[in-house]
Motif scaffolding. Structure first.
Motif, PDB file in Angstrom:
ATOM      1  N   ALA A 146       0.964  -1.224  -0.003  1.00 49.24           N
ATOM      2  CA  ALA A 146       0.078  -0.122  -0.145  1.00 49.24           C
ATOM      3  C   ALA A 146       1.099   1.122  -0.041  1.00 49.24           C
ATOM      4  O   ALA A 146       0.546   2.412  -0.777  1.00 49.24           O
ATOM      5  N   LEU A 147       1.947   1.243   0.700  1.00 45.93           N
ATOM      6  CA  LEU A 147       3.026   2.091   0.770  1.00 45.93           C
ATOM      7  C   LEU A 147       3.577   2.918  -0.636  1.00 45.93           C
ATOM      8  O   LEU A 147       3.792   3.799  -0.751  1.00 45.93           O
ATOM      9  N   LEU A 148       3.790   1.571  -1.267  1.00 45.28           N
ATOM     10  CA  LEU A 148       4.575   1.799  -2.576  1.00 45.28           C
ATOM     11  C   LEU A 148       3.633   2.563  -3.660  1.00 45.28           C
ATOM     12  O   LEU A 148       3.933   3.437  -4.465  1.00 45.28           O
ATOM     13  N   LEU A 149       2.198   2.187  -3.423  1.00 42.63           N
ATOM     14  CA  LEU A 149       1.485   3.018  -4.427  1.00 42.63           C
ATOM     15  C   LEU A 149       0.802   4.208  -3.925  1.00 42.63           C
ATOM     16  O   LEU A 149       0.292   5.087  -4.767  1.00 42.63           O
ATOM     17  N   ASP A 150       1.240   4.694  -2.808  1.00 40.21           N
ATOM     18  CA  ASP A 150       0.702   5.906  -2.143  1.00 40.21           C
ATOM     19  C   ASP A 150       1.756   6.896  -2.562  1.00 40.21           C
ATOM     20  O   ASP A 150       2.937   7.118  -2.227  1.00 40.21           O
ATOM     21  N   GLN A 151       0.970   7.693  -3.541  1.00 43.50           N
ATOM     22  CA  GLN A 151       2.119   8.711  -4.096  1.00 43.50           C
ATOM     23  C   GLN A 151       2.517   9.812  -3.163  1.00 43.50           C
ATOM     24  O   GLN A 151       3.320  10.651  -3.363  1.00 43.50           O
ATOM     25  N   ARG A 152       1.950  10.032  -1.905  1.00 42.70           N
ATOM     26  CA  ARG A 152       2.670  10.754  -0.805  1.00 42.70           C
ATOM     27  C   ARG A 152       3.790  10.262  -0.200  1.00 42.70           C
ATOM     28  O   ARG A 152       4.423  10.985   0.376  1.00 42.70           O
ATOM     29  N   ALA A 155       6.771   9.152  -5.219  1.00 43.85           N
ATOM     30  CA  ALA A 155       5.818   9.508  -6.700  1.00 43.85           C
ATOM     31  C   ALA A 155       6.288   8.607  -7.919  1.00 43.85           C
ATOM     32  O   ALA A 155       7.391   8.891  -8.083  1.00 43.85           O
ATOM     33  N   GLY A 156       5.458   8.079  -8.491  1.00 45.80           N
ATOM     34  CA  GLY A 156       5.858   7.403  -9.785  1.00 45.80           C
ATOM     35  C   GLY A 156       5.544   6.031  -9.947  1.00 45.80           C
ATOM     36  O   GLY A 156       5.236   5.555 -10.974  1.00 45.80           O
ATOM     37  N   VAL A 157       5.585   5.254  -8.750  1.00 46.11           N
ATOM     38  CA  VAL A 157       5.458   4.048  -8.871  1.00 46.11           C
ATOM     39  C   VAL A 157       3.781   3.351  -8.935  1.00 46.11           C
ATOM     40  O   VAL A 157       3.053   4.222  -8.156  1.00 46.11           O
ATOM     41  N   ASN A 159       1.063   0.014 -10.061  1.00 47.37           N
ATOM     42  CA  ASN A 159       0.753  -1.140  -9.869  1.00 47.37           C
ATOM     43  C   ASN A 159       1.755  -2.459 -10.271  1.00 47.37           C
ATOM     44  O   ASN A 159       1.937  -3.286  -9.542  1.00 47.37           O
ATOM     45  N   VAL A 160       2.154  -1.957 -11.495  1.00 46.62           N
ATOM     46  CA  VAL A 160       3.062  -3.206 -12.262  1.00 46.62           C
ATOM     47  C   VAL A 160       4.567  -2.925 -11.361  1.00 46.62           C
ATOM     48  O   VAL A 160       5.135  -4.118 -10.897  1.00 46.62           O
ATOM     49  N   TYR A 161       5.062  -1.795 -11.312  1.00 45.34           N
ATOM     50  CA  TYR A 161       6.430  -1.645 -10.528  1.00 45.34           C
ATOM     51  C   TYR A 161       6.430  -1.998  -9.251  1.00 45.34           C
ATOM     52  O   TYR A 161       7.201  -2.682  -8.682  1.00 45.34           O
ATOM     53  N   ARG A 162       5.075  -1.784  -8.448  1.00 45.97           N
ATOM     54  CA  ARG A 162       5.156  -2.204  -7.130  1.00 45.97           C
ATOM     55  C   ARG A 162       5.353  -3.564  -7.011  1.00 45.97           C
ATOM     56  O   ARG A 162       6.183  -4.255  -6.120  1.00 45.97           O
ATOM     57  N   GLY A 241      -6.030  -3.301  -0.598  1.00 45.72           N
ATOM     58  CA  GLY A 241      -6.381  -1.998  -0.711  1.00 45.72           C
ATOM     59  C   GLY A 241      -7.278  -1.889  -1.972  1.00 45.72           C
ATOM     60  O   GLY A 241      -8.204  -2.714  -1.811  1.00 45.72           O
ATOM     61  N   GLN A 242      -7.235  -1.320  -3.027  1.00 48.56           N
ATOM     62  CA  GLN A 242      -8.243  -1.219  -3.952  1.00 48.56           C
ATOM     63  C   GLN A 242      -8.030  -2.025  -5.144  1.00 48.56           C
ATOM     64  O   GLN A 242      -8.430  -2.184  -6.099  1.00 48.56           O
TER      65      GLN A 242
END
Length: 257
Positions: A146-152, A155-157, A159-162, A241-242
């Motif tokens: 969830a943290l990796l997808l959170d742009q706060r 920034a930039g990662v 679903n694929v990169y995560r 998450g979603q």
DNA sequence: CACCATGTTTAAAT
DNA sequence: GATTTAAACATGGT
């Protein structure tokens, strides 16, 4: 469509085609007011995370592609734009057309700084401060995925990169942020930077060093695959998450770290 | 044709 | 206060 590499590449290509040129700017859908910039000189495009800024002398357009947005180059051939085109930038050789974006708004200095304050460091920016991301991760019990997808946080990662980053580091997606060691965070940051930068060069996401063929599946370790590229075991797909995340339970054991 | 998907924001609920 | 959930928005490819 877009993760951070796409936006940075877009900025590069827009600059290559249009920077310094006087543009005809129009909004076939009528959703973006263009009077003040039509016929103005385009200064440059700038990417920050998944956000794109188009700078004109007296105005700046903020673009976020969201899930469906596209920004494409077309040869000038006199054909009218399709009705889904929201914005058209017409230079001397090419026209760039924007469709489906989540955001396409004129912003002032204040809007821009508010926006930049909201998002975390972008690994593709030379001035990024990874420490800010580390502090947020270190303080949080939320799962790493969830943290990796959170742009706060960073920034930039997307679903694929995560999915690929966690797999390459052997980390379970549900490992709480505060259980990640600082040393592993540093690896994570460097890896993210390397993969995003490669994505910009190749215009596609590749996390496998030497893929056996050109298909997307072969360029990735777990995302969108049914078996793990490393161990051939079954890839697990769960909604966290979603969004769905793919991971390999054998290569990314729960204990992590 | 039906279905799927590389995203973010806001407000409300826990 | 931190986190999660739900809803809303926007297209194209297969």
């Amino acid at each position: 469509m877009p993760e951070g590499h796409t936006i940075h590449r877009l900025a590069r290509d827009l600059n290559g085609d249009l920077a310094g040129d006087v543009l005809r700017v129009s909004s076939p859908q009528g959703r973006v007011p263009t009077e003040t910039v039509d016929g103005a000189r385009f200064e440059r495009a700038e990417a920050v995370g998944k956000h794109l800024f188009l700078h004109f002398p007296d105005a700046c357009l903020h673009v976020h592609l969201g899930l469906f947005g596209r920004f494409r180059r077309r040869k000038l051939n006199g054909a009218p734009p399709r009705d889904t085109i929201r914005l058209r930038l017409e230079g001397p050789r090419y026209a760039w057309e924007l469709s489906g974006a989540t955001a396409s708004d004129w912003v002032d200095e204040h809007d821009i700084s508010a926006l930049l304050e909201r998002i975390g460091p972008d690994p593709l920016s030379p001035r990024a401060k990874p420490k800010l991301a580390w502090e947020m991760i270190h303080r949080s019990k939320r799962p790493l995925a969830a943290l990796l997808l959170d742009q706060r946080v960073m920034a930039g990662v997307g679903n694929v990169y995560r999915a690929e980053i966690l797999h390459l580091l052997g980390l379970h997606p549900e490992l709480p942020g505060n259980e990640l060691s600082q040393a592993t965070f540093q690896k994570l940051w460097r890896l993210t930077k390397k993969l995003l930068a490669r994505g910009v060069e190749e215009k596609t996401i590749r996390t496998v060093d030497k893929p056996s063929d050109r298909t997307k599946r072969e360029a990735l370790h777990v995302y969108g695959r049914s078996s793990c590229r490393n161990c051939k075991g079954r890839v697990v797909r769960v909604t966290l998450g979603q969004r769905d995340i793919h991971y390999c339970p054998r290569c990314q054991p729960r204990e992590g770290e």
